[in-house]
Design a protein around this motif. Structure first.
Motif, PDB file in Angstrom:
ATOM      1  N   LYS A 322       0.834  -1.190   0.000  1.00  0.00           N
ATOM      2  CA  LYS A 322       0.000   0.000   0.000  1.00  0.00           C
ATOM      3  C   LYS A 322       0.876   1.250   0.000  1.00  0.00           C
ATOM      4  N   TYR A 323       0.302   2.360  -0.480  1.00  0.00           N
ATOM      5  CA  TYR A 323       1.019   3.628  -0.555  1.00  0.00           C
ATOM      6  C   TYR A 323       0.252   4.704   0.215  1.00  0.00           C
ATOM      7  N   TYR A 324       0.982   5.531   0.943  1.00  0.00           N
ATOM      8  CA  TYR A 324       0.339   6.526   1.795  1.00  0.00           C
ATOM      9  C   TYR A 324       1.045   7.876   1.703  1.00  0.00           C
ATOM     10  N   GLY A 325       0.321   8.906   2.121  1.00  0.00           N
ATOM     11  CA  GLY A 325       0.909  10.232   2.229  1.00  0.00           C
ATOM     12  C   GLY A 325       0.473  10.870   3.526  1.00  0.00           C
ATOM     13  N   GLY A 326       1.313  11.709   4.094  1.00  0.00           N
ATOM     14  CA  GLY A 326       0.939  12.382   5.333  1.00  0.00           C
ATOM     15  C   GLY A 326       2.140  12.956   6.043  1.00  0.00           C
ATOM     16  N   LYS A 327       1.871  13.668   7.118  1.00  0.00           N
ATOM     17  CA  LYS A 327       2.920  14.336   7.886  1.00  0.00           C
ATOM     18  C   LYS A 327       2.575  14.244   9.364  1.00  0.00           C
ATOM     19  N   ILE A 328       3.554  13.849  10.177  1.00  0.00           N
ATOM     20  CA  ILE A 328       3.324  13.721  11.611  1.00  0.00           C
ATOM     21  C   ILE A 328       4.648  13.877  12.344  1.00  0.00           C
ATOM     22  N   SER A 329       4.606  14.440  13.531  1.00  0.00           N
ATOM     23  CA  SER A 329       5.824  14.628  14.324  1.00  0.00           C
ATOM     24  C   SER A 329       6.429  13.284  14.691  1.00  0.00           C
ATOM     25  N   LYS A 330       7.733  13.165  14.543  1.00  0.00           N
ATOM     26  CA  LYS A 330       8.393  11.914  14.907  1.00  0.00           C
ATOM     27  C   LYS A 330       8.588  11.807  16.412  1.00  0.00           C
ATOM     28  N   TYR A 331       8.298  12.884  17.136  1.00  0.00           N
ATOM     29  CA  TYR A 331       8.423  12.853  18.585  1.00  0.00           C
ATOM     30  C   TYR A 331       7.147  12.357  19.262  1.00  0.00           C
ATOM     31  N   LYS A 332       6.106  12.109  18.482  1.00  0.00           N
ATOM     32  CA  LYS A 332       4.909  11.482  19.027  1.00  0.00           C
ATOM     33  C   LYS A 332       5.164   9.997  19.214  1.00  0.00           C
ATOM     34  N   ASP A 333       4.354   9.380  20.047  1.00  0.00           N
ATOM     35  CA  ASP A 333       4.437   7.944  20.260  1.00  0.00           C
ATOM     36  C   ASP A 333       4.175   7.214  18.943  1.00  0.00           C
ATOM     37  N   ILE A 334       4.787   6.057  18.772  1.00  0.00           N
ATOM     38  CA  ILE A 334       4.595   5.289  17.541  1.00  0.00           C
ATOM     39  C   ILE A 334       3.125   4.959  17.322  1.00  0.00           C
ATOM     40  N   ASN A 335       2.351   4.855  18.407  1.00  0.00           N
ATOM     41  CA  ASN A 335       0.932   4.556  18.256  1.00  0.00           C
ATOM     42  C   ASN A 335       0.201   5.628  17.457  1.00  0.00           C
ATOM     43  N   GLU A 336       0.653   6.883  17.546  1.00  0.00           N
ATOM     44  CA  GLU A 336       0.029   7.954  16.775  1.00  0.00           C
ATOM     45  C   GLU A 336       0.212   7.709  15.281  1.00  0.00           C
ATOM     46  N   LEU A 337       1.410   7.294  14.896  1.00  0.00           N
ATOM     47  CA  LEU A 337       1.678   6.988  13.489  1.00  0.00           C
ATOM     48  C   LEU A 337       0.832   5.817  13.023  1.00  0.00           C
ATOM     49  N   LEU A 338       0.807   4.756  13.804  1.00  0.00           N
ATOM     50  CA  LEU A 338       0.071   3.560  13.407  1.00  0.00           C
ATOM     51  C   LEU A 338      -1.440   3.806  13.371  1.00  0.00           C
ATOM     52  N   LYS A 339      -1.952   4.562  14.327  1.00  0.00           N
ATOM     53  CA  LYS A 339      -3.387   4.857  14.343  1.00  0.00           C
ATOM     54  C   LYS A 339      -3.805   5.650  13.113  1.00  0.00           C
ATOM     55  N   ASN A 340      -2.978   6.626  12.723  1.00  0.00           N
ATOM     56  CA  ASN A 340      -3.305   7.424  11.536  1.00  0.00           C
ATOM     57  C   ASN A 340      -3.330   6.560  10.286  1.00  0.00           C
ATOM     58  N   LEU A 341      -2.416   5.611  10.193  1.00  0.00           N
ATOM     59  CA  LEU A 341      -2.407   4.703   9.054  1.00  0.00           C
ATOM     60  C   LEU A 341      -3.632   3.798   9.087  1.00  0.00           C
ATOM     61  N   GLU A 342      -4.001   3.337  10.269  1.00  0.00           N
ATOM     62  CA  GLU A 342      -5.175   2.461  10.396  1.00  0.00           C
ATOM     63  C   GLU A 342      -6.473   3.175  10.030  1.00  0.00           C
ATOM     64  N   LEU A 343      -6.524   4.492  10.245  1.00  0.00           N
ATOM     65  CA  LEU A 343      -7.739   5.242   9.941  1.00  0.00           C
ATOM     66  C   LEU A 343      -8.078   5.240   8.452  1.00  0.00           C
ATOM     67  N   THR A 344      -7.118   4.859   7.598  1.00  0.00           N
ATOM     68  CA  THR A 344      -7.432   4.750   6.172  1.00  0.00           C
ATOM     69  C   THR A 344      -8.304   3.531   5.903  1.00  0.00           C
ATOM     70  N   GLY A 345      -8.355   2.602   6.859  1.00  0.00           N
ATOM     71  CA  GLY A 345      -9.173   1.410   6.695  1.00  0.00           C
ATOM     72  C   GLY A 345      -8.561   0.360   5.804  1.00  0.00           C
ATOM     73  N   THR A 346      -7.287   0.503   5.443  1.00  0.00           N
ATOM     74  CA  THR A 346      -6.660  -0.428   4.500  1.00  0.00           C
ATOM     75  C   THR A 346      -5.547  -1.247   5.121  1.00  0.00           C
ATOM     76  N   ILE A 347      -5.227  -0.993   6.382  1.00  0.00           N
ATOM     77  CA  ILE A 347      -4.096  -1.679   6.998  1.00  0.00           C
ATOM     78  C   ILE A 347      -4.290  -1.701   8.509  1.00  0.00           C
ATOM     79  N   HIS A 348      -3.709  -2.708   9.158  1.00  0.00           N
ATOM     80  CA  HIS A 348      -3.804  -2.831  10.606  1.00  0.00           C
ATOM     81  C   HIS A 348      -2.451  -3.246  11.165  1.00  0.00           C
ATOM     82  N   PHE A 349      -2.295  -3.049  12.477  1.00  0.00           N
ATOM     83  CA  PHE A 349      -1.027  -3.360  13.131  1.00  0.00           C
ATOM     84  C   PHE A 349      -1.274  -4.094  14.446  1.00  0.00           C
ATOM     85  N   LYS A 350      -0.346  -4.953  14.787  1.00  0.00           N
ATOM     86  CA  LYS A 350      -0.352  -5.622  16.088  1.00  0.00           C
ATOM     87  C   LYS A 350       1.010  -5.357  16.728  1.00  0.00           C
TER      88      LYS A 350
END
Length: 360
Positions: A322-350
Protein backbone atom coordinates in the motif's frame (compact mmCIF):
# COMPACT_ATOMS: atom_id res chain seq x y z
CA UNK A 1 -22.80 21.93 18.79
CA UNK A 2 -20.51 19.09 17.68
CA UNK A 3 -21.69 19.37 14.08
CA UNK A 4 -20.25 22.89 13.87
CA UNK A 5 -16.77 21.38 13.77
CA UNK A 6 -17.42 18.81 11.05
CA UNK A 7 -15.62 20.69 8.29
CA UNK A 8 -12.43 21.03 10.36
CA UNK A 9 -11.38 17.42 9.77
CA UNK A 10 -8.84 17.79 6.98
CA UNK A 11 -6.25 15.76 5.13
CA UNK A 12 -2.84 16.84 3.92
CA UNK A 13 -3.05 18.29 0.40
CA UNK A 14 -0.62 16.19 -1.59
CA UNK A 15 -3.13 14.89 -4.12
CA UNK A 16 -5.90 12.33 -4.04
CA UNK A 17 -5.60 10.01 -6.99
CA UNK A 18 -8.11 7.26 -6.24
CA UNK A 19 -11.28 7.48 -8.36
CA UNK A 20 -13.36 5.05 -6.31
CA UNK A 21 -13.14 6.72 -2.93
CA UNK A 22 -12.54 10.41 -2.35
CA UNK A 23 -11.36 12.08 0.81
CA UNK A 24 -14.87 13.39 1.57
CA UNK A 25 -16.06 9.79 1.84
CA UNK A 26 -13.22 8.87 4.17
CA UNK A 27 -13.88 12.02 6.19
CA UNK A 28 -17.54 11.05 6.47
CA UNK A 29 -16.63 7.65 7.89
CA UNK A 30 -14.38 9.29 10.46
CA UNK A 31 -17.23 11.64 11.35
CA UNK A 32 -19.47 8.61 11.81
CA UNK A 33 -17.00 7.23 14.37
CA UNK A 34 -17.12 10.50 16.27
CA UNK A 35 -20.92 10.47 16.31
CA UNK A 36 -20.91 6.87 17.56
CA UNK A 37 -18.50 7.88 20.33
CA UNK A 38 -20.76 10.82 21.21
CA UNK A 39 -23.89 8.66 21.31
CA UNK A 40 -22.16 6.17 23.58
CA UNK A 41 -21.17 8.96 25.93
CA UNK A 42 -24.75 10.28 26.02
CA UNK A 43 -26.33 7.04 27.33
CA UNK A 44 -28.53 7.96 30.35
CA UNK A 45 -27.04 5.39 32.72
CA UNK A 46 -23.53 6.74 32.25
CA UNK A 47 -24.25 10.42 31.68
CA UNK A 48 -23.60 12.10 35.01
CA UNK A 49 -21.64 15.05 33.71
CA UNK A 50 -24.48 16.89 32.05
CA UNK A 51 -24.95 17.72 28.39
CA UNK A 52 -22.51 20.63 28.44
CA UNK A 53 -19.60 18.55 29.71
CA UNK A 54 -20.37 15.68 27.36
CA UNK A 55 -20.41 17.99 24.35
CA UNK A 56 -17.21 19.61 25.55
CA UNK A 57 -15.54 16.20 25.70
CA UNK A 58 -16.80 15.42 22.20
CA UNK A 59 -15.37 18.69 20.85
CA UNK A 60 -12.02 18.00 22.49
CA UNK A 61 -12.06 14.53 20.93
CA UNK A 62 -12.80 15.98 17.51
CA UNK A 63 -10.08 18.62 17.75
CA UNK A 64 -7.54 16.01 18.81
CA UNK A 65 -8.50 13.75 15.94
CA UNK A 66 -8.48 16.63 13.48
CA UNK A 67 -4.91 17.46 14.50
CA UNK A 68 -3.68 13.91 14.02
CA UNK A 69 -5.74 12.77 11.03
CA UNK A 70 -3.26 13.54 8.28
CA UNK A 71 -2.72 10.26 6.51
CA UNK A 72 -4.56 8.98 3.49
CA UNK A 73 -4.16 5.99 1.21
CA UNK A 74 -3.30 6.90 -2.38
CA UNK A 75 -4.84 3.63 -3.63
CA UNK A 76 -7.69 3.26 -1.15
CA UNK A 77 -10.17 0.44 -1.71
CA UNK A 78 -13.76 0.69 -0.54
CA UNK A 79 -14.15 -0.65 2.98
CA UNK A 80 -16.94 -0.70 5.53
CA UNK A 81 -16.94 1.88 8.31
CA UNK A 82 -16.49 -0.89 10.88
CA UNK A 83 -12.98 -1.54 9.57
CA UNK A 84 -11.95 1.93 10.71
CA UNK A 85 -11.70 0.79 14.31
CA UNK A 86 -8.04 1.39 15.19
CA UNK A 87 -6.72 -1.57 17.16
CA UNK A 88 -3.42 -0.01 18.20
CA UNK A 89 -3.59 0.32 21.98
CA UNK A 90 -0.26 -0.71 23.42
CA UNK A 91 2.64 0.38 25.57
CA UNK A 92 4.21 3.73 24.81
CA UNK A 93 7.09 3.61 22.31
CA UNK A 94 8.71 6.91 21.48
CA UNK A 95 12.11 8.49 20.90
CA UNK A 96 13.06 12.08 21.60
CA UNK A 97 16.61 11.99 22.93
CA UNK A 98 20.09 12.72 21.63
CA UNK A 99 21.85 9.37 21.80
CA UNK A 100 25.30 8.49 20.50
CA UNK A 101 28.63 6.88 21.32
CA UNK A 102 31.90 8.61 20.46
CA UNK A 103 34.85 6.33 19.74
CA UNK A 104 38.23 8.07 19.96
CA UNK A 105 41.27 7.36 17.83
CA UNK A 106 42.84 5.38 20.69
CA UNK A 107 39.82 3.05 20.86
CA UNK A 108 38.27 4.42 24.04
CA UNK A 109 34.60 5.36 24.01
CA UNK A 110 32.43 8.11 25.49
CA UNK A 111 28.70 7.61 25.93
CA UNK A 112 27.08 10.87 24.89
CA UNK A 113 23.55 9.92 25.94
CA UNK A 114 22.76 12.03 28.98
CA UNK A 115 26.27 13.54 29.03
CA UNK A 116 26.60 16.83 30.89
CA UNK A 117 27.22 20.01 28.95
CA UNK A 118 30.78 21.30 28.88
CA UNK A 119 34.22 19.86 28.23
CA UNK A 120 34.37 16.09 27.77
CA UNK A 121 38.01 15.50 26.83
CA UNK A 122 41.04 17.12 25.22
CA UNK A 123 42.60 15.10 22.42
CA UNK A 124 45.99 16.32 21.15
CA UNK A 125 45.12 20.00 21.13
CA UNK A 126 41.43 19.54 20.29
CA UNK A 127 38.87 20.17 23.01
CA UNK A 128 35.78 17.99 22.68
CA UNK A 129 32.77 19.52 24.41
CA UNK A 130 29.02 19.17 24.50
CA UNK A 131 27.20 22.46 23.96
CA UNK A 132 23.96 23.49 25.64
CA UNK A 133 21.96 22.58 22.55
CA UNK A 134 23.25 18.99 22.70
CA UNK A 135 25.72 19.42 19.87
CA UNK A 136 29.17 17.83 20.12
CA UNK A 137 31.91 20.34 19.28
CA UNK A 138 35.54 19.92 18.26
CA UNK A 139 37.49 23.10 18.96
CA UNK A 140 41.16 24.06 18.83
CA UNK A 141 42.38 25.08 22.30
CA UNK A 142 45.98 25.72 21.26
CA UNK A 143 48.04 26.77 18.24
CA UNK A 144 46.81 24.75 15.24
CA UNK A 145 50.40 24.22 14.11
CA UNK A 146 51.14 22.13 17.20
CA UNK A 147 48.35 19.63 16.45
CA UNK A 148 49.63 16.42 14.87
CA UNK A 149 46.86 13.91 15.58
CA UNK A 150 45.72 12.37 12.29
CA UNK A 151 43.68 9.60 13.92
CA UNK A 152 39.98 9.14 13.27
CA UNK A 153 37.06 9.48 15.64
CA UNK A 154 33.67 7.86 15.05
CA UNK A 155 30.32 9.06 16.34
CA UNK A 156 27.50 6.52 16.05
CA UNK A 157 23.80 6.80 16.84
CA UNK A 158 21.72 3.73 17.75
CA UNK A 159 18.24 2.97 16.48
CA UNK A 160 16.00 5.48 18.20
CA UNK A 161 18.77 8.07 18.54
CA UNK A 162 20.09 11.18 16.82
CA UNK A 163 22.99 13.58 17.35
CA UNK A 164 24.73 16.69 16.05
CA UNK A 165 28.45 17.35 15.79
CA UNK A 166 30.63 20.30 14.79
CA UNK A 167 33.90 19.10 13.25
CA UNK A 168 37.23 20.83 13.82
CA UNK A 169 36.89 22.79 10.54
CA UNK A 170 33.49 24.17 11.59
CA UNK A 171 31.40 21.78 9.48
CA UNK A 172 28.07 20.93 11.12
CA UNK A 173 26.62 17.43 10.84
CA UNK A 174 23.20 16.13 11.91
CA UNK A 175 23.13 12.33 12.25
CA UNK A 176 19.88 10.42 11.82
CA UNK A 177 19.07 7.22 13.72
CA UNK A 178 21.24 4.11 13.18
CA UNK A 179 24.01 6.13 11.53
CA UNK A 180 27.73 6.67 12.03
CA UNK A 181 30.28 9.23 10.89
CA UNK A 182 34.02 8.60 10.82
CA UNK A 183 36.24 11.70 10.68
CA UNK A 184 39.76 12.83 11.60
CA UNK A 185 40.33 14.77 14.80
CA UNK A 186 41.83 17.49 12.64
CA UNK A 187 41.92 17.78 8.85
CA UNK A 188 45.46 17.61 7.47
CA UNK A 189 46.63 17.37 3.89
CA UNK A 190 44.83 18.62 0.79
CA UNK A 191 41.36 17.26 1.56
CA UNK A 192 38.82 17.00 4.35
CA UNK A 193 37.69 13.37 4.21
CA UNK A 194 34.90 11.72 6.21
CA UNK A 195 32.93 8.48 5.90
CA UNK A 196 29.20 8.00 6.48
CA UNK A 197 26.99 5.00 7.12
CA UNK A 198 23.28 5.74 7.43
CA UNK A 199 21.90 9.24 6.94
CA UNK A 200 23.18 12.72 7.76
CA UNK A 201 22.65 16.35 6.86
CA UNK A 202 25.80 18.45 6.29
CA UNK A 203 26.50 22.16 6.43
CA UNK A 204 30.08 22.17 5.19
CA UNK A 205 32.36 25.04 6.21
CA UNK A 206 33.70 26.83 3.13
CA UNK A 207 37.35 26.23 2.29
CA UNK A 208 38.23 26.51 -1.41
CA UNK A 209 41.78 25.31 -0.77
CA UNK A 210 40.67 22.11 0.96
CA UNK A 211 37.68 20.32 -0.62
CA UNK A 212 35.36 18.30 1.60
CA UNK A 213 34.98 14.65 0.49
CA UNK A 214 32.35 12.33 1.90
CA UNK A 215 32.45 8.61 1.18
CA UNK A 216 29.07 6.91 1.49
CA UNK A 217 28.87 3.26 0.52
CA UNK A 218 30.92 3.59 -2.65
CA UNK A 219 29.74 7.06 -3.67
CA UNK A 220 32.04 10.06 -3.17
CA UNK A 221 30.44 13.44 -2.54
CA UNK A 222 32.88 16.27 -3.22
CA UNK A 223 32.15 19.85 -2.13
CA UNK A 224 33.92 23.08 -1.16
CA UNK A 225 31.22 24.45 1.13
CA UNK A 226 27.54 23.64 0.88
CA UNK A 227 24.39 22.17 2.46
CA UNK A 228 23.33 18.67 1.48
CA UNK A 229 21.72 15.47 2.75
CA UNK A 230 23.02 11.94 2.18
CA UNK A 231 21.15 8.70 2.84
CA UNK A 232 23.36 5.60 2.65
CA UNK A 233 21.91 2.93 4.89
CA UNK A 234 23.38 -0.53 4.40
CA UNK A 235 19.90 -2.08 4.05
CA UNK A 236 18.79 0.40 1.36
CA UNK A 237 19.25 -0.32 -2.33
CA UNK A 238 20.82 3.04 -3.16
CA UNK A 239 22.80 6.03 -1.96
CA UNK A 240 20.85 9.27 -2.31
CA UNK A 241 22.44 12.72 -2.20
CA UNK A 242 20.24 15.82 -2.14
CA UNK A 243 21.64 19.34 -2.59
CA UNK A 244 20.07 22.33 -0.87
CA UNK A 245 22.74 24.99 -1.36
CA UNK A 246 25.99 25.34 -3.29
CA UNK A 247 27.36 22.69 -5.62
CA UNK A 248 28.11 18.98 -5.28
CA UNK A 249 30.17 16.64 -7.44
CA UNK A 250 29.17 12.97 -7.21
CA UNK A 251 31.66 10.27 -8.20
CA UNK A 252 30.91 6.55 -8.40
CA UNK A 253 33.48 4.40 -10.17
CA UNK A 254 33.94 6.15 -13.55
CA UNK A 255 30.67 8.07 -13.40
CA UNK A 256 30.57 11.76 -12.45
CA UNK A 257 27.49 13.93 -11.88
CA UNK A 258 27.18 17.58 -10.83
CA UNK A 259 24.19 18.55 -8.71
CA UNK A 260 22.52 21.94 -8.60
CA UNK A 261 20.44 23.18 -5.65
CA UNK A 262 17.13 21.33 -5.53
CA UNK A 263 18.49 18.27 -7.32
CA UNK A 264 19.01 14.72 -6.10
CA UNK A 265 21.54 12.15 -7.26
CA UNK A 266 20.77 8.45 -6.76
CA UNK A 267 23.23 5.61 -7.30
CA UNK A 268 22.15 1.99 -6.93
CA UNK A 269 24.53 -0.10 -4.85
CA UNK A 270 25.08 -2.67 -7.61
CA UNK A 271 25.50 -0.14 -10.44
CA UNK A 272 27.88 2.65 -11.37
CA UNK A 273 25.32 4.99 -12.91
CA UNK A 274 24.03 8.10 -11.13
CA UNK A 275 20.46 9.28 -11.74
CA UNK A 276 19.90 13.02 -11.31
CA UNK A 277 16.39 14.41 -10.83
CA UNK A 278 14.46 17.15 -9.05
CA UNK A 279 14.15 16.56 -5.31
CA UNK A 280 11.37 17.08 -2.79
CA UNK A 281 13.51 19.02 -0.32
CA UNK A 282 10.89 19.18 2.40
CA UNK A 283 10.45 15.42 2.37
CA UNK A 284 14.20 14.73 2.28
CA UNK A 285 15.05 16.77 5.36
CA UNK A 286 11.82 16.10 7.27
CA UNK A 287 13.73 13.82 9.66
CA UNK A 288 16.11 16.66 10.56
CA UNK A 289 13.19 19.01 11.18
CA UNK A 290 11.46 16.59 13.53
CA UNK A 291 8.75 14.84 11.56
CA UNK A 292 7.84 12.08 9.13
CA UNK A 293 6.64 13.23 5.70
CA UNK A 294 5.36 10.77 3.13
CA UNK A 295 4.02 11.35 -0.38
CA UNK A 296 2.80 8.24 -2.20
CA UNK A 297 5.28 6.26 -0.08
CA UNK A 298 5.03 2.48 0.14
CA UNK A 299 4.36 0.94 3.54
CA UNK A 300 7.71 -0.89 3.59
CA UNK A 301 9.62 2.39 3.35
CA UNK A 302 7.41 3.98 5.99
CA UNK A 303 7.92 1.12 8.42
CA UNK A 304 11.66 1.00 7.75
CA UNK A 305 11.91 4.61 8.87
CA UNK A 306 9.70 3.88 11.88
CA UNK A 307 11.86 0.89 12.84
CA UNK A 308 15.02 3.00 12.85
CA UNK A 309 13.54 5.86 14.80
CA UNK A 310 11.46 3.94 17.36
CA UNK A 311 13.88 0.99 17.64
CA UNK A 312 11.28 -1.64 16.82
CA UNK A 313 11.31 -4.79 14.71
CA UNK A 314 8.78 -4.92 11.87
CA UNK A 315 7.31 -8.08 10.35
CA UNK A 316 4.61 -8.50 7.71
CA UNK A 317 1.65 -10.86 7.74
CA UNK A 318 0.74 -11.69 4.17
CA UNK A 319 1.42 -9.54 1.11
CA UNK A 320 1.24 -5.85 2.02
CA UNK A 321 1.65 -3.33 -0.80
CA UNK A 322 0.00 0.00 0.00
CA UNK A 323 1.02 3.63 -0.56
CA UNK A 324 0.34 6.53 1.80
CA UNK A 325 0.91 10.23 2.23
CA UNK A 326 0.94 12.38 5.33
CA UNK A 327 2.92 14.34 7.89
CA UNK A 328 3.32 13.72 11.61
CA UNK A 329 5.82 14.63 14.32
CA UNK A 330 8.39 11.91 14.91
CA UNK A 331 8.42 12.85 18.58
CA UNK A 332 4.91 11.48 19.03
CA UNK A 333 4.44 7.94 20.26
CA UNK A 334 4.60 5.29 17.54
CA UNK A 335 0.93 4.56 18.26
CA UNK A 336 0.03 7.95 16.78
CA UNK A 337 1.68 6.99 13.49
CA UNK A 338 0.07 3.56 13.41
CA UNK A 339 -3.39 4.86 14.34
CA UNK A 340 -3.31 7.42 11.54
CA UNK A 341 -2.41 4.70 9.05
CA UNK A 342 -5.18 2.46 10.40
CA UNK A 343 -7.74 5.24 9.94
CA UNK A 344 -7.43 4.75 6.17
CA UNK A 345 -9.17 1.41 6.69
CA UNK A 346 -6.66 -0.43 4.50
CA UNK A 347 -4.10 -1.68 7.00
CA UNK A 348 -3.80 -2.83 10.61
CA UNK A 349 -1.03 -3.36 13.13
CA UNK A 350 -0.35 -5.62 16.09
CA UNK A 351 2.22 -4.39 18.61
CA UNK A 352 3.81 -6.83 21.03
CA UNK A 353 6.62 -5.29 23.05
CA UNK A 354 8.96 -3.80 20.44
CA UNK A 355 7.67 -6.02 17.63
CA UNK A 356 5.20 -4.52 15.13
CA UNK A 357 3.27 -6.81 12.80
CA UNK A 358 1.80 -5.20 9.67
CA UNK A 359 -1.49 -6.75 8.56
CA UNK A 360 -3.42 -5.89 5.40
Amino acid sequence: MLNNYQDEVTFIHTGWEDEKVNKQEVQARVWQRLNESRNTALKPEKNKLGNFNVLKIAVVLLIALSASLIFFNRKLDKVSSSSFVARVEHQSIHSDENKAILTLSNGSTITLTGAKNGKLITQNGIQISQAKDGMLEYKFNSDKRSINDTGDNTIATPRGGQYQVVLSDGTKVWLNAASSLRFPVTFTGSYRKVELTGEAYFEVAKNKKKPFILNANGTNVQVLGTHFNVSAYADDAAVTTTLLEGSVRLVRAETIAILKPGEQGTSLNNQTTIKVEKADIEQVIAWKNGYFLFDNTDIHTIMKQAARWYDVDVVYQGSVNKYYGGKISKYKDINELLKNLELTGTIHFKVEGRRVTVIQ
